[in-house]
Design an enzyme around this catalytic site. Structure first.
Site, short mmCIF file in Angstrom:
data_model
loop_
_atom_site.label_atom_id
_atom_site.label_comp_id
_atom_site.label_asym_id
_atom_site.label_seq_id
_atom_site.Cartn_x
_atom_site.Cartn_y
_atom_site.Cartn_z
N SER A 1 2.03 3.45 -9.39
CA SER A 1 1.16 3.48 -8.20
C SER A 1 0.69 2.08 -7.82
O SER A 1 0.04 1.92 -6.78
CB SER A 1 -0.06 4.35 -8.49
N CYS A 2 0.97 1.07 -8.66
CA CYS A 2 0.38 -0.25 -8.39
C CYS A 2 1.38 -1.34 -8.00
O CYS A 2 1.27 -1.89 -6.91
CB CYS A 2 -0.40 -0.72 -9.61
N PHE A 3 2.31 -1.66 -8.90
CA PHE A 3 3.15 -2.84 -8.65
C PHE A 3 3.84 -2.81 -7.28
O PHE A 3 3.67 -3.74 -6.49
CB PHE A 3 4.19 -3.00 -9.76
N LYS B 1 3.32 -1.07 -4.57
CA LYS B 1 2.36 -0.99 -3.46
C LYS B 1 1.59 -2.31 -3.31
O LYS B 1 1.42 -2.81 -2.19
CB LYS B 1 1.38 0.16 -3.73
N ASP B 2 1.15 -2.86 -4.43
CA ASP B 2 0.31 -4.07 -4.35
C ASP B 2 1.12 -5.27 -3.89
O ASP B 2 0.64 -6.08 -3.07
CB ASP B 2 -0.34 -4.36 -5.70
#
Ligand code: UDX
Length: 441
Positions: free
Chosen positions: A278-280, A282-283
């Protein structure tokens, strides 16, 4: 202290139970009443190690859930915004949930601020937001709604800035290890003015860790830079791995040696199918989006994403090189979650692989210890098996997509395949028979 947590996703739930464990009184707020009931019944809304025990320990005592913003915020000194910040279609950050949470918090605070005894309240942005969001989006929305709130706001008590502090406190929690990471952080970053930062720092006083105090914009950037750097390490390892593969060099030997250089350090150099979660993805995309808005072309970050998107297709190419036409062949896919120890399939590298296999007319037999039900919603036509052995039974080839430990001890199970052809995306097995192809080795 009394704390309200807005949003009961991964970050909100972990933050809530961990603050309860640290001795604070926590109320979790969510508009989804089913989740609220679940939490109040002691049932975790997410799959995460350590949450069931902590929830059971604190619910009904130091922790409760509600769908009532006013009730939660009026009784708290600090409110955390832990809502989702999804990617828009163009990869840029979608702040609509952050905006609506900020408005609701402002309205609730308007009521609270009528009474000077409860005047000072700190709102903390924990959601990952692009630099500038806390000051330029969250703060104005809160102040506006405090000022014009239904109950006359803080009239008579000075400016909104005297009654509401706003800070940014990013999280660096790994899924599957989030409770451990919260309780044993390597850094705590709090951005904002001194009074607000001091208030938030008090919440962490029982955790042994230096607090990095900064402004909100810098705190926001620290989160993006942290994740982008880790993602860059992975894409770097993958790029070197792709070259190593062509040269017949073992990239794991190379990375193990360079990781001994203290300036490089050995973590996050495992070459393979790439990063999900959910992070890498998207961020990095959100930072690219923000940089582009500012007229800067982020060459390195674009390459990080591009390498990551190409890795799964490389695996399908290796498969086709080995077995020829994929149509009507049975392909076992081992691992569906984006990494081990989670049922989370967001941006999992198995998704583009399965999509491509299905497009090419293959039958996919998949196995994952936790994530099959989540993947069924994306690909209802895949055959979901109860074990790796069942998935391998009669398969023409196997693709290993997730680093689940149990895949490391597979051996005789491969003999149930029609042909032993293994394409490994996570360096999980070594085979002394059949065809074995590692993506980067
Ligand atoms: C990450 C960050 O680690 C955390 O600090 C942040 O706050 C949230 O994002 P998480 O998404 O839980 O945490 O997963 P992480 O363990 O970092 O792995 C991300 C992805 O990278 C996984 O798909 C994993 O398989 C992949 N990965 C990781 C590699 O491909 N190679 C590696 O060497 C390490």
């Amino acid at each position: 202290m009394n704390v309200a947590i807005i949003g009961t996703g991964y970050v909100g739930t972990v933050t809530g139970v961990c603050f309860a464990e640290l001795g604070h009184n926590v109320v979790c707020v969510d508009v989804d009443t089913a989740k609220v009931d679940q939490i109040n019944a002691g049932i975790p809304p997410i799959h995460e190690q350590g949450i069931p025990a902590l929830l059971k320990k604190h619910v009904g005592k130091r922790l409760r859930a509600t769908d009532d913003y006013n009730d939660a915020i009026l009784k708290s000194e600090v409110t955390f915004i832990c809502v989702g910040t999804p990617s828009g279609d163009d990869g840029r950050i979608d702040l609509s949930i952050v905006r609506s949470a900020s408005k609701s918090i402002g309205k609730a605070l308007a009521e609270r601020c009528v009474d000077a005894r409860y005047a000072y309240h700190v709102v903390v942005v924990k959601s990952t937001v692009v630099p500038g969001t806390t000051d330029d989006v969250v703060l104005p929305l809160i102040r506006e709604n405090v000022r014009y709130g239904g109950y006359g706001g803080y009239k008579g008590y000075g400016g909104a800035e005297e009654v509401v502090g706003v800070t940014m406190n990013p999280e660096f929690l790994r899924e599957g290890k989030a409770v451990h990471d919260f309780m044993n952080p390597d850094k705590i970053v709090i951005g904002g003015d001194i009074r607000a930062v001091d208030t938030v720092a008090r919440l962490y006083k029982n955790i042994l860790c230096e607090i990095t105090r900064t402004d909100t914009k810098t705190a926001e950037m620290i989160k993006y830079a942290n994740n982008s750097f880790l993602a860059t390490k992975i894409s770097f390892a993958n790029e070197i791995g792709n070259i190593c593969k062509k040269l017949g060099i073992d990239v794991y030997e190379v990375m193990s040696a360079i990781g001994k250089d203290f300036r490089i350090e050995g973590q996050f150099l495992n070459a393979g199918a790439g990063f999900g979660g959910s992070c890498f993805p998207k961020d990095v995309k959100a930072l690219i989006g923000r940089a582009s808005e500012l007229g800067y072309d982020p060459l390195l970050l674009n390459a990080v994403i591009r390498i990551n998107e190409e890795q799964p297709m490389r695996m399908v190419k290796l498969l086709a090189n080995r077995i020829g036409d994929i149509r009507n062949r049975r392909i076992a896919v081992l691992g569906l979650s984006f990494k081990n120890e989670t049922d989370d399939i967001r941006e999992s590298r198995s998704i583009p692989v399965i999509r491509e296999l299905l497009n090419r007319g293959a039958t996919v037999a998949a196995y994952d210890p936790l994530a099959s039900e989540n993947m069924r919603e994306v690909f209802p036509d895949v055959l979901y098996c109860d074990s790796a052995k069942d998935a391998l039974d009669g398969a023409d080839a196997c693709m290993i997509m997730t680093e689940w430990t149990e895949f490391g001890s597979l051996d005789r199970e491969f003999d149930a395949m029609r042909d032993v052809v293994v394409i490994d995306g996570r360096r999980m097995v070594s085979l002394d028979r059949g065809v074995y192809d590692g993506i980067c080795w």
